[in-house]
Motif scaffolding. Structure first.
Motif, PDB file in Angstrom:
ATOM      1  N   UNK A 125       0.741  -1.355  -0.052  1.00 14.86           N
ATOM      2  CA  UNK A 125       0.083  -0.068   0.099  1.00 14.86           C
ATOM      3  C   UNK A 125       0.801   1.319  -0.121  1.00 14.86           C
ATOM      4  N   UNK A 126       1.932   1.310   0.873  1.00 15.52           N
ATOM      5  CA  UNK A 126       2.821   2.400   0.972  1.00 15.52           C
ATOM      6  C   UNK A 126       3.555   2.668  -0.481  1.00 15.52           C
ATOM      7  N   UNK A 127       3.728   1.598  -1.302  1.00 10.65           N
ATOM      8  CA  UNK A 127       4.335   1.841  -2.726  1.00 10.65           C
ATOM      9  C   UNK A 127       3.212   1.887  -3.810  1.00 10.65           C
ATOM     10  N   UNK A 128       2.229   1.903  -3.327  1.00  8.54           N
ATOM     11  CA  UNK A 128       0.822   2.190  -4.259  1.00  8.54           C
ATOM     12  C   UNK A 128       0.868   1.052  -5.272  1.00  8.54           C
ATOM     13  N   UNK A 129       1.342  -0.111  -4.709  1.00  6.86           N
ATOM     14  CA  UNK A 129       1.230  -1.458  -5.450  1.00  6.86           C
ATOM     15  C   UNK A 129      -0.064  -2.173  -4.892  1.00  6.86           C
ATOM     16  N   UNK A 130      -1.218  -1.479  -5.515  1.00  2.00           N
ATOM     17  CA  UNK A 130      -2.592  -2.106  -4.839  1.00  2.00           C
ATOM     18  C   UNK A 130      -2.982  -3.393  -5.285  1.00  2.00           C
ATOM     19  N   UNK A 131      -2.426  -3.755  -6.462  1.00  2.00           N
ATOM     20  CA  UNK A 131      -2.821  -5.148  -6.861  1.00  2.00           C
ATOM     21  C   UNK A 131      -2.098  -6.194  -5.888  1.00  2.00           C
ATOM     22  N   UNK A 132      -0.851  -5.870  -5.396  1.00  5.77           N
ATOM     23  CA  UNK A 132      -0.243  -6.874  -4.524  1.00  5.77           C
ATOM     24  C   UNK A 132      -0.816  -6.648  -2.900  1.00  5.77           C
ATOM     25  N   UNK A 133      -1.069  -5.387  -2.662  1.00  5.86           N
ATOM     26  CA  UNK A 133      -1.759  -5.407  -1.474  1.00  5.86           C
ATOM     27  C   UNK A 133      -2.939  -5.894  -1.252  1.00  5.86           C
ATOM     28  N   UNK A 134      -3.973  -5.852  -2.388  1.00  7.11           N
ATOM     29  CA  UNK A 134      -5.116  -6.725  -2.222  1.00  7.11           C
ATOM     30  C   UNK A 134      -4.778  -8.069  -2.022  1.00  7.11           C
ATOM     31  N   UNK A 135      -3.927  -8.524  -2.598  1.00  9.44           N
ATOM     32  CA  UNK A 135      -3.660  -9.949  -2.849  1.00  9.44           C
ATOM     33  C   UNK A 135      -3.124 -10.349  -1.269  1.00  9.44           C
ATOM     34  N   UNK A 136      -2.141  -9.918  -0.804  1.00  7.20           N
ATOM     35  CA  UNK A 136      -1.614 -10.398   0.422  1.00  7.20           C
ATOM     36  C   UNK A 136      -2.572  -9.930   1.627  1.00  7.20           C
ATOM     37  N   UNK A 137      -3.270  -8.914   1.637  1.00 12.82           N
ATOM     38  CA  UNK A 137      -4.182  -8.509   2.621  1.00 12.82           C
ATOM     39  C   UNK A 137      -5.387  -9.470   2.601  1.00 12.82           C
ATOM     40  N   UNK A 138      -5.759  -9.821   1.525  1.00 16.95           N
ATOM     41  CA  UNK A 138      -6.899 -10.923   1.310  1.00 16.95           C
ATOM     42  C   UNK A 138      -6.275 -12.134   1.938  1.00 16.95           C
ATOM     43  N   UNK A 139      -5.146 -12.575   1.862  1.00 14.90           N
ATOM     44  CA  UNK A 139      -4.752 -13.808   2.188  1.00 14.90           C
ATOM     45  C   UNK A 139      -4.718 -13.565   3.878  1.00 14.90           C
ATOM     46  N   UNK A 140      -4.126 -12.650   4.021  1.00 17.25           N
ATOM     47  CA  UNK A 140      -4.349 -12.532   5.549  1.00 17.25           C
ATOM     48  C   UNK A 140      -5.620 -12.461   6.338  1.00 17.25           C
ATOM     49  N   UNK A 141      -6.556 -11.945   5.792  1.00 18.88           N
ATOM     50  CA  UNK A 141      -8.083 -11.992   6.211  1.00 18.88           C
ATOM     51  C   UNK A 141      -8.590 -13.371   5.964  1.00 18.88           C
ATOM     52  N   UNK A 142      -8.204 -13.999   5.079  1.00 16.82           N
ATOM     53  CA  UNK A 142      -8.715 -15.618   4.963  1.00 16.82           C
ATOM     54  C   UNK A 142      -8.486 -16.553   6.089  1.00 16.82           C
ATOM     55  N   UNK A 143      -7.407 -15.984   6.941  1.00 15.10           N
ATOM     56  CA  UNK A 143      -6.856 -16.734   7.985  1.00 15.10           C
ATOM     57  C   UNK A 143      -8.112 -16.554   9.385  1.00 15.10           C
ATOM     58  N   UNK A 144      -8.795 -15.506   9.126  1.00 14.38           N
ATOM     59  CA  UNK A 144      -9.817 -15.552  10.180  1.00 14.38           C
ATOM     60  C   UNK A 144     -10.984 -15.982   9.715  1.00 14.38           C
ATOM     61  N   UNK A 172      -6.271  -4.681   8.745  1.00 16.03           N
ATOM     62  CA  UNK A 172      -6.067  -5.125   7.508  1.00 16.03           C
ATOM     63  C   UNK A 172      -7.292  -5.184   6.545  1.00 16.03           C
ATOM     64  N   UNK A 173      -8.565  -5.484   7.357  1.00 12.16           N
ATOM     65  CA  UNK A 173      -9.729  -5.297   6.372  1.00 12.16           C
ATOM     66  C   UNK A 173      -9.971  -3.810   5.758  1.00 12.16           C
ATOM     67  N   UNK A 174      -9.741  -2.872   6.662  1.00 13.24           N
ATOM     68  CA  UNK A 174      -9.784  -1.310   6.205  1.00 13.24           C
ATOM     69  C   UNK A 174      -8.712  -1.287   4.975  1.00 13.24           C
ATOM     70  N   UNK A 175      -7.684  -1.767   5.219  1.00 18.02           N
ATOM     71  CA  UNK A 175      -6.581  -1.533   3.973  1.00 18.02           C
ATOM     72  C   UNK A 175      -6.930  -2.473   2.620  1.00 18.02           C
ATOM     73  N   UNK A 176      -7.425  -3.642   2.984  1.00 14.65           N
ATOM     74  CA  UNK A 176      -7.822  -4.255   1.891  1.00 14.65           C
ATOM     75  C   UNK A 176      -8.994  -3.761   1.121  1.00 14.65           C
ATOM     76  N   UNK A 177      -9.914  -2.963   1.752  1.00 15.75           N
ATOM     77  CA  UNK A 177     -11.047  -2.146   1.134  1.00 15.75           C
ATOM     78  C   UNK A 177     -10.439  -1.131   0.415  1.00 15.75           C
ATOM     79  N   UNK A 178      -9.395  -0.404   0.841  1.00 16.39           N
ATOM     80  CA  UNK A 178      -9.025   0.695   0.221  1.00 16.39           C
ATOM     81  C   UNK A 178      -8.389   0.162  -1.084  1.00 16.39           C
ATOM     82  N   UNK A 179      -7.653  -0.970  -1.086  1.00 14.39           N
ATOM     83  CA  UNK A 179      -6.783  -1.270  -2.298  1.00 14.39           C
ATOM     84  C   UNK A 179      -7.679  -1.886  -3.325  1.00 14.39           C
ATOM     85  N   UNK A 180      -9.010  -2.483  -2.885  1.00 13.24           N
ATOM     86  CA  UNK A 180      -9.807  -2.769  -4.053  1.00 13.24           C
ATOM     87  C   UNK A 180     -10.490  -1.612  -4.384  1.00 13.24           C
TER      88      UNK A 180
END
Length: 256
Positions: A125-144, A172-180
């Motif tokens: 997210x800091x690098x504005x790589x939103x594709x990667x951010x959405x993928x990695x944050x989604x992986x994190x949230x799937x663990x919940x 993590x959810x907030x940042x995933x929403x922002x990336x999407x």
């Protein structure tokens, strides 16, 4: 939900106090938990006269389960190290001066995986790589897959731990929403939020409202206020856990 395994065998006890003690030790894995903290957790309104003996009873129960998972006989599980040098339950659940420690061996866990994936998402997210951010944050949230420590009686220390965990999840959810949002993925927002919110009792109202609008086929302008509110939320921490050795998996609060 709390799931702890040793060598692939569950060691979560059926007895509520022993399960609560295991949850507390697992929440502070590899660190000593003072006896005073254990006492406050189990009896927040004041300990009974034989509190020390009761704690030792719960510890013995946990060691029996750990020993069984290690393939030890009952006397080996609760006693001294074996002649062969094999690990015993006392090597895993250690009694120290003034407290107890659940030793892990530095392996992986759902919490550690969450920390790693969420951290990678925040950096993207800091690098504005939103594709990667959405993928990695989604992986994190799937663990919940459920609220933290479902089925465990909680005292003051576990409740504080749970609050920090849920802050981490919401961050993590907030940042995933922002990336999407940055990627313009309306469908992914709807389906992902619908799944995430179905897993938890106390979902943020802003996300429930967002899902409702998306379900109605709302255009971007109608959804924008909910997205902006989510993007404005931050904070939280990511906690740790680890694995016993031989291979054992600690599915702590973020477990299925």
């Amino acid at each position: 939900m709390l799931t702890v395994q040793e060598s692939g065998t569950p060691i979560v006890p059926a007895e509520a106090p022993a399960r609560q003690l295991l949850a507390l030790l697992a929440a502070h894995a590899d660190h000593i938990v003072p006896t005073a903290v254990v006492t406050q957790e189990l009896w927040p309104e004041g300990p009974p006269h034989h509190a020390g003996e009761m704690i030792e009873t719960h510890v013995r129960r946990l060691r029996e389960l750990i020993g069984a998972a290690l393939g030890l006989r009952r006397e080996e599980a609760v006693g001294a190290p074996t002649a062969s040098g094999r690990r015993t339950a006392r090597d895993v659940l250690v009694t120290l001066s003034g407290g107890y420690r659940l030793g892990t061996g530095g392996g992986t866990s759902d919490l550690r995986l969450f920390q790693r994936s969420a951290g990678a998402g925040y950096r993207a997210m800091e690098l504005e790589d939103y594709e990667t951010a959405a993928e990695r944050l989604g992986q994190a949230l799937e663990l919940w897959t459920a609220d933290a420590y479902t089925g465990v009686v909680t005292g003051p220390h576990l409740r504080a731990h749970i609050a920090r965990l849920e802050q981490s999840r919401l961050r993590a959810l907030d940042q995933w929403v922002e990336a999407q949002r940055r990627l313009g993925r309306r469908h992914e927002l709807y389906t992902g939020l619908s799944v995430f919110l179905s897993r938890f009792r106390n979902a943020p109202s802003r996300y429930e409202a967002m899902v409702t609008e998306l379900e109605r086929g709302a255009d971007h302008e109608r959804v924008r206020p909910y997205l902006a509110a989510a993007a404005a939320v931050g904070g939280g921490t990511v906690l740790h856990a680890a694995r016993h050795s031989p291979p054992a998996r600690h599915r702590l609060p973020v477990a299925s």
